[in-house]
Design a protein around this motif. Structure first.
Motif, PDB file in Angstrom:
ATOM      1  N   PRO A 227     -98.574   9.677  51.195  1.00 13.98           N
ATOM      2  CA  PRO A 227     -97.319  10.351  50.861  1.00 13.98           C
ATOM      3  C   PRO A 227     -97.116  10.360  49.346  1.00 13.98           C
ATOM      4  N   THR A 228     -96.515  11.431  48.829  1.00 12.30           N
ATOM      5  CA  THR A 228     -96.285  11.523  47.396  1.00 12.30           C
ATOM      6  C   THR A 228     -94.864  12.004  47.147  1.00 12.30           C
ATOM      7  N   ALA A 229     -94.096  11.196  46.438  1.00  9.96           N
ATOM      8  CA  ALA A 229     -92.673  11.485  46.228  1.00  9.96           C
ATOM      9  C   ALA A 229     -92.469  12.851  45.588  1.00  9.96           C
ATOM     10  N   SER A 230     -91.574  13.632  46.175  1.00  8.42           N
ATOM     11  CA  SER A 230     -91.229  14.983  45.710  1.00  8.42           C
ATOM     12  C   SER A 230     -92.434  15.918  45.658  1.00  8.42           C
ATOM     13  N   GLY A 231     -93.514  15.544  46.339  1.00 11.71           N
ATOM     14  CA  GLY A 231     -94.718  16.363  46.355  1.00 11.71           C
ATOM     15  C   GLY A 231     -95.380  16.490  44.987  1.00 11.71           C
ATOM     16  N   LEU A 232     -95.127  15.537  44.087  1.00 11.71           N
ATOM     17  CA  LEU A 232     -95.597  15.658  42.707  1.00 11.71           C
ATOM     18  C   LEU A 232     -97.063  15.264  42.505  1.00 11.71           C
ATOM     19  N   GLU A 233     -97.611  14.509  43.470  1.00 15.94           N
ATOM     20  CA  GLU A 233     -98.993  14.019  43.320  1.00 15.94           C
ATOM     21  C   GLU A 233     -99.177  13.395  41.934  1.00 15.94           C
ATOM     22  N   ASN A 234     -98.202  12.571  41.575  1.00 15.39           N
ATOM     23  CA  ASN A 234     -98.189  11.958  40.243  1.00 15.39           C
ATOM     24  C   ASN A 234     -99.048  10.695  40.229  1.00 15.39           C
ATOM     25  N   TRP A 235    -100.345  10.918  40.304  1.00 15.24           N
ATOM     26  CA  TRP A 235    -101.286   9.793  40.246  1.00 15.24           C
ATOM     27  C   TRP A 235    -102.555  10.252  39.545  1.00 15.24           C
TER      28      TRP A 235
ATOM     29  N   SER B  35     -80.624  12.104  33.834  1.00 16.10           N
ATOM     30  CA  SER B  35     -81.400  10.944  33.376  1.00 16.10           C
ATOM     31  C   SER B  35     -81.091   9.678  34.177  1.00 16.10           C
ATOM     32  N   LYS B  36     -79.963   9.679  34.901  1.00 18.28           N
ATOM     33  CA  LYS B  36     -79.648   8.478  35.690  1.00 18.28           C
ATOM     34  C   LYS B  36     -80.659   8.262  36.817  1.00 18.28           C
ATOM     35  N   TYR B  37     -81.465   9.296  37.124  1.00 20.92           N
ATOM     36  CA  TYR B  37     -82.466   9.169  38.179  1.00 20.92           C
ATOM     37  C   TYR B  37     -83.866   8.847  37.642  1.00 20.92           C
ATOM     38  N   THR B  38     -84.002   8.723  36.333  1.00 23.73           N
ATOM     39  CA  THR B  38     -85.332   8.537  35.727  1.00 23.73           C
ATOM     40  C   THR B  38     -86.028   7.289  36.262  1.00 23.73           C
ATOM     41  N   GLN B  39     -85.301   6.161  36.270  1.00 17.03           N
ATOM     42  CA  GLN B  39     -85.887   4.909  36.742  1.00 17.03           C
ATOM     43  C   GLN B  39     -86.252   4.987  38.223  1.00 17.03           C
ATOM     44  N   LEU B  40     -85.376   5.628  38.994  1.00 11.74           N
ATOM     45  CA  LEU B  40     -85.647   5.758  40.428  1.00 11.74           C
ATOM     46  C   LEU B  40     -86.900   6.592  40.673  1.00 11.74           C
ATOM     47  N   GLU B  41     -87.060   7.683  39.931  1.00 12.35           N
ATOM     48  CA  GLU B  41     -88.253   8.515  40.114  1.00 12.35           C
ATOM     49  C   GLU B  41     -89.513   7.780  39.661  1.00 12.35           C
ATOM     50  N   PHE B  42     -89.375   6.912  38.669  1.00  6.68           N
ATOM     51  CA  PHE B  42     -90.502   6.073  38.259  1.00  6.68           C
ATOM     52  C   PHE B  42     -90.901   5.136  39.401  1.00  6.68           C
ATOM     53  N   ILE B  43     -89.921   4.546  40.055  1.00  6.93           N
ATOM     54  CA  ILE B  43     -90.193   3.664  41.199  1.00  6.93           C
ATOM     55  C   ILE B  43     -90.842   4.458  42.329  1.00  6.93           C
TER      56      ILE B  43
END
Length: 202
Positions: free
Chosen positions: A37-45, A114-122
């Motif tokens: 699974p990849t959060a928001s479909g970003l394939e951020n890896w 920007s309040k979601y930046t840390q959450l998206e990093f997690i």
């Protein structure tokens, strides 16, 4: 091999044969990883395959240095630190023919505030962790051993591993996975905690 068997046989392997891992098997590991699974479909890896002799030698040294820092931070007696030195440097613990670094790119997300930046990093870290588990289970199927190493993410080692891979500072190392043919016997251990202590039905 059924999934149940692969899960059962997935153990942390710390000693490996001095034997090359076939390129097609390495590719199969990454192909399995990106089915996670990849959060928001970003394939951020991003996966870095460290396999040159020079890179592997330095990573093995980093394994030692980062573990020493970790155990000293935990307050372990110097005698135990010396034993670890013997295990890693002299007996070849974590000395593998391939190391896979799993990175994510900071600042990648779909939420504008920007309040979601840390959450998206997690979320990105969680996606990478899922990819790592897929990789490890595929390794079992292929007769390979793996071990998740997190201490390589300590700042100075993370920086060096990025530089070795030619990556910029915006890449974050989630973990390094040694990969190879095990020399030790696969011996799954029971978990210390029972289901009733780690699960709640509400």
């Amino acid at each position: 091999m059924e999934l149940k068997e692969a899960i059962s046989k997935r153990v942390s392997i710390r000693y490996y044969e001095n034997r090359e891992v076939e390129e097609e098997k390495v590719n199969a590991l990454i192909e399995a990883a990106i089915r996670a699974p990849t959060a928001s479909g970003l394939e951020n890896w991003f996966f870095v395959i460290y396999k040159s002799e020079q890179a592997r030698k330095r990573i093995h040294e980093i394994m030692f240095e980062s573990h020493i820092e970790y155990y000293q931070a935990r307050g372990l007696p110097e005698e135990k630190v010396k034993k670890l030195k013997s295990k890693i440097l002299e007996n070849g613990m974590y000395k593998a023919p391939v190391y896979i670094g799993v990175f994510i790119e900071r600042g990648i997300g779909v939420l504008k505030d920007s309040k979601y930046t840390q959450l998206e990093f997690i979320w990105a870290i969680e996606s990478a962790a899922g990819a790592i588990e897929n990789l490890m289970l595929k390794a079992v199927e292929l007769g390979l051993g793996t071990c998740y190493i997190g201490v390589t993410s300590l700042d100075k080692y993370q920086k060096e591993l990025r530089e070795m891979a030619g990556l910029e500072d915006n890449w974050y190392l989630v973990g390094v996975i040694p990969v190879g043919y095990p020399t030790e016997r696969i011996s799954p251990r029971a978990r210390r905690k029972s289901l009733d202590t780690i699960m709640r039905v509400v």
